[in-house]
Scaffold this motif. Structure first.
Motif, PDB file in Angstrom:
ATOM      1  N   SER A  50       0.841  -1.207   0.000  1.00 42.47           N
ATOM      2  CA  SER A  50       0.000   0.000   0.000  1.00 42.47           C
ATOM      3  C   SER A  50       0.870   1.248   0.000  1.00 42.47           C
ATOM      4  O   SER A  50       0.559   2.241  -0.665  1.00 42.47           O
ATOM      5  CB  SER A  50      -0.913   0.013   1.215  1.00 42.47           C
ATOM      6  N   GLN A  88      -7.696   0.521  -0.365  1.00 46.32           N
ATOM      7  CA  GLN A  88      -7.927  -0.709   0.388  1.00 46.32           C
ATOM      8  C   GLN A  88      -9.135  -0.541   1.316  1.00 46.32           C
ATOM      9  O   GLN A  88      -9.960  -1.425   1.435  1.00 46.32           O
ATOM     10  CB  GLN A  88      -6.663  -1.028   1.198  1.00 46.32           C
ATOM     11  N   ASP A 162      -5.904  -1.217  -4.875  1.00 47.71           N
ATOM     12  CA  ASP A 162      -5.299  -1.790  -3.673  1.00 47.71           C
ATOM     13  C   ASP A 162      -6.226  -2.854  -3.102  1.00 47.71           C
ATOM     14  O   ASP A 162      -7.197  -2.539  -2.411  1.00 47.71           O
ATOM     15  CB  ASP A 162      -5.023  -0.694  -2.640  1.00 47.71           C
ATOM     16  N   GLU A 163      -5.917  -4.108  -3.381  1.00 44.42           N
ATOM     17  CA  GLU A 163      -6.740  -5.234  -2.929  1.00 44.42           C
ATOM     18  C   GLU A 163      -8.217  -4.967  -3.149  1.00 44.42           C
ATOM     19  O   GLU A 163      -9.015  -5.014  -2.210  1.00 44.42           O
ATOM     20  CB  GLU A 163      -6.469  -5.533  -1.450  1.00 44.42           C
TER      21      GLU A 163
HETATM   22 MG   LIG Z   1      -2.199  -2.652   2.118  1.00 40.21          MG
END
Ligand SMILES: [Mg+2]
Ligand SMILES: Nc1ncnc2c1ncn2[C@@H]1O[C@H](COP(=O)(O)OP(=O)(O)OP(=O)(O)O)[C@@H](O)[C@H]1O
Lengths: 263, 531
Positions: A50, A88, A162-163
């Motif tokens: 991240s 995220q 991010d994910e």
């Molecule tokens: Mg992360």
């Protein structure tokens, strides 16, 4: 117009905190991510993925080194709204409905209103019927999907994810993996995807960077020369399976080396 | 219960009526008890019976209505100006973060100016008319709006700002898309507290020589020891305040705003060096003196009543009679502090204690909290004479006034803080079937502390207001009475000296609470300090 900016990192590192108690999140990284490609970042939790993404977005400044995107800095890219991030933590504004949150992604990017596009994006992430709901009425995975739709609504040149599917069930994730890539591939946007799923990394990206535990540096650089679109035939192929195994091995080799050293 | 369900008529309306019925019965019982107590103690001149109040209001409806209208109009104007100032101050503090500490200190200082003293000074400044009432109403509300709005403007999680920044948008976009909408519930919370406070400010303004209004009637009734009149005005003021409080609350619910997360957050930055604190204190002192002197010079206020800082210095230090004047002032202050201190502590401890006790008895909380919220909105001015009459002119009466003034806001803030204990943490304790006392001590108390300290800070100006008002209107002692006396004899040197001393005491008390807050919170909830 669709720019395909390269991302170039030279000697980039990032530490947090004051001198004595500082945490080094990213160690000196030199990288070039080719324009128009999707690069996947995989690595253990807390390794600095991240952080790396925030550095590329210009939301944090590197402690050392420089980052250029095409011939711009991350800041100038942001200034002309060429960037979108699906965070995220989805960061939906709670006082706006789903539809208005997605539309915000266009408004903030200073693009003209386009209700049809917004509705189409909401449908593609499977949120039809929830247009008028507030984020508090959505599940964690639904919020993440709304955040992806918001990122895509701005039609960015550089897309950072991010994910994005972390809180989504396996079947929905599979469907999104099939339906969403055309949206950014058509524009030729450069994109970076952080994910914990090896299968997803192989399926979506053109190149996979396996990161070491914190501080992050590149442990393995694995190209993914599979044809697009990645349909069922590709996913059933031996090449796909071999790549998955290769990435998994690389991850395993670099998991927890500190613990091994400490024992 | 199940039997009742089987026979009771269905539908929400019927249920609401069923709920209202016991409430109505309770109200009637309370009124009957009140009437009885009043009849029994009739000789003591303390409590007016409901029937007397009703009779007085019935006989003087026109007079009371006209007075109420006047006071309401002043309060409404002050409400608008004060809240505007509070919101603007908070905006400046957020847009220019370096100015924040200075702004907060000055805001606190001005808020601590005792109405007892500012009232007469404003009267001299404005002459006849509604100027002082409106100004005092505005002064009574701007601080309680400033604080929550400041918190609200900052209350957004980092992710929302990252979102705006990731599109390269400016601070204005941030302000309009994130900060202002996020602050809206806090604005409503501020306005809700402000509504009764504005009414109180307007009433105090009227004490100081206005021609019309409920404040004028109060002073008249007090002078004449007219029990039914005093009680009637207090009842009207209380009713109006509760209505205003409930009205703004209903408006907030109509807007479909979630209630704010934190009522008031503790001060911001974490690590500060000792010298920077001293430097800031010196800067604040310098700015205060400059504003004090500068504004008087700017408007060329006559020296005879607008005393400059150096005049106060001369009055207390270098002039011939300085020693006697100092003795008189400090004597009065000591007398006041001896009552305000215990009252302040008692109000805080009782409020926090009851809030904690109620978490152990949630059923009881459902009954106590709404009543407390209603009582919280009653202006102390209306109740101070009654409490002092009831408890006597000695220490008990004044301490009770101060404690009452602080008790309700503390109770509600602490209750709010306790309710903020994260659900997941409570679930964890439930999983292990922990006793409720244990849960209170290890999970809920730490969650309550930030709110407790926030109300401890807010309680300082409240205590000053309560103690000076009680001394002025009822007991005739201490610095409140001193200020009233010297204001009426035009001894402005003493008046300004008293104001300066009270301001200094308030800032010191505030600094003490903040220091204590830092020490405690850095152990229990460091995240509240790290911003
Ligand atoms: Mg992360
Ligand atoms: N703002 C910050 N201040 C201090 N340390 C930070 C900050 N942000 C990240 N870190 C530290 O940097 C390291 C990397 O964090 P990062 O969020 O980049 O990990 P990640 O790879 O994204 O992990 P995950 O897969 O769990 O999301 C962690 O050790 C974290 O504690």
């Amino acid at each position: 117009m669709s720019a395909r900016p390269d991302i170039r990192l030279t000697g980039v590192s990032k530490s947090f905190g004051a001198a004595q108690r500082s945490v080094e999140a990213v160690a000196s990284v030199d990288l070039t991510l080719a324009g128009g490609q999707m690069t996947a970042l995989v690595g253990p939790s807390g390794c600095g993925k991240s952080t790396l993404l925030r550095l590329i977005a210009g939301l944090d400044t590197p402690s050392t080194g420089t980052i250029t995107i095409g011939d711009e800095t991350p800041d100038t890219l942001r200034q002309r709204a060429g960037l979108a991030v699906a965070f995220q933590d989805p960061a939906l504004l709670p006082w706006r409905t789903v539809e208005s949150n997605v539309a915000l992604g266009r408004a903030l990017a200073r693009r003209p209103r386009d209700p049809d596009l917004v509705r189409d994006l909401i449908a593609r992430v499977g949120l039809s019927g929830f247009e008028q709901r507030r984020p508090a009425e959505l599940s964690g995975g639904m919020r993440q999907r709304a955040a992806i739709a918001r990122a895509l609504a701005g039609e960015p040149d550089l897309l950072l994810l991010d994910e994005p599917f972390a809180a989504v069930d396996a079947l929905t994730r599979d469907r999104l993996n099939a339906e969403l890539p055309p949206l950014w591939e058509a524009r030729g946007a450069t994109s970076v995807l952080v994910t914990h799923s090896v299968a997803e990394a192989v399926r979506l990206s053109d190149r996979i960077l396996v990161l070491t535990p914190r501080p992050a540096s590149v442990a393995a650089d694995i190209p993914v020369p599979l044809p697009h679109p990645r349909d069922a035939a590709v996913l059933a192929s031996d090449a796909y399976r071999d790549l998955c195994a290769k990435v998994t091995d690389a991850l395993r080799d670099h998991q927890f080396p500190e613990n091994l050293a400490a024992q | 219960m199940t039997m009742g369900d089987a026979t009771a008529p269905e539908g929400p309306a019927a249920q609401a009526r069923a709920k209202l019925l016991p409430k109505g019965v309770g109200l009637l019982l309370a009124l009957a008890a009140w009437e009885a107590v009043a009849r029994i103690t009739a000789g003591g001149f303390v409590i007016a019976a409901p029937s007397e109040i009703a009779f007085y209001i019935g006989a003087n409806t026109g007079l009371l209505l006209r007075a109420l209208g006047t006071t309401l109009w002043s309060a409404a104007q002050g409400f608008v100006w004060g809240n505007l100032a509070g919101v603007l101050l908070a905006l400046v503090a957020v847009l220019a973060p370096r100015s924040e500490r200075l702004l907060s200190t000055l805001a606190l200082l001005i808020f601590c100016l005792p109405l007892v003293a500012t009232g007469p000074i404003l009267r001299v400044l404005y002459g006849p008319g509604t100027g002082p009432q409106v100004t005092l109403a505005a002064l009574a509300v701007y601080y309680t709006t400033f604080l929550p709005v400041l918190v609200g403007l900052r209350a957004a999680p980092r992710g929302w700002f990252d979102l705006v920044r990731s599109y390269g948008r400016s601070r204005w976009t941030e302000m309009f898309q994130v900060r202002l909408p996020a602050a809206l519930p806090y604005v409503v919370a501020g306005l809700q507290i402000a509504a009764p406070a504005a009414f109180l400010g307007a009433m105090v303004g009227e004490f100081t020589g206005a021609e019309r209004g409920l404040g004028v009637l109060t002073v008249r009734a007090l002078r004449a020891l007219d029990l039914p009149a005093t009680w009637s005005i207090a009842a009207i003021a209380a009713g109006v305040s509760m209505l205003a409080f409930a009205g703004v609350g209903a408006l907030g619910r109509r807007l479909d705003l979630a209630p704010p997360e934190v009522l008031l957050a503790p001060p911001t930055d974490t690590r500060r060096r000792a010298w920077s604190g001293i430097a800031e204190a010196l800067l604040a002192a310098a700015v205060t003196l400059t504003v004090w002197k500068g504004s008087m010079e700017l408007f060329a206020l006559p020296r005879f009543f607008a005393k400059r800082p150096e005049d106060v210095w001369a009055y207390l230090v270098t002039s011939p009679g300085a020693e006697a004047q100092r003795a008189r002032l400090f004597g009065a202050l000591g007398e006041t502090l001896a009552l305000a201190g215990p009252g302040y502590l008692a109000g805080l401890v009782l409020g926090a204690g009851l809030a904690m006790g109620l978490t152990l008895r949630p059923r009881l909380a459902g009954a106590v909290i709404p009543v407390s919220i209603a009582l919280r909105s009653i202006p102390i001015v209306a109740t101070a004479p009654l409490i002092v009459w009831a408890l006597g002119r000695g220490a008990t009466g004044t301490i009770a006034v101060v404690a009452t003034m602080i008790f309700f806001p503390t109770l509600i803030a602490c209750q709010h803080g306790l309710a903020r204990t994260p659900r997941a943490v409570l679930d964890l304790f439930d999983v292990y079937a922990t006793g409720s006392l244990r849960r209170l001590a290890s999970a809920q108390l730490p969650a309550m502390l930030p709110a407790f300290f926030a109300s401890a800070r807010m309680a300082i100006p409240a205590a000053i207001l309560a103690v000076t008002t009680a001394e002025w209107l009822a007991t005739g002692r201490g610095i409140g009475a001193l200020m009233a006396t010297v204001a009426s004899t035009s001894d402005y040197g003493m008046l300004w000296s008293a104001i300066a001393l009270i301001g200094l005491a308030a800032v010191l008390a505030h600094a003490l609470v903040v220091a204590l807050e830092r020490i405690v919170l850095s152990r229990t909830s460091a995240e509240q300090l790290a911003r």
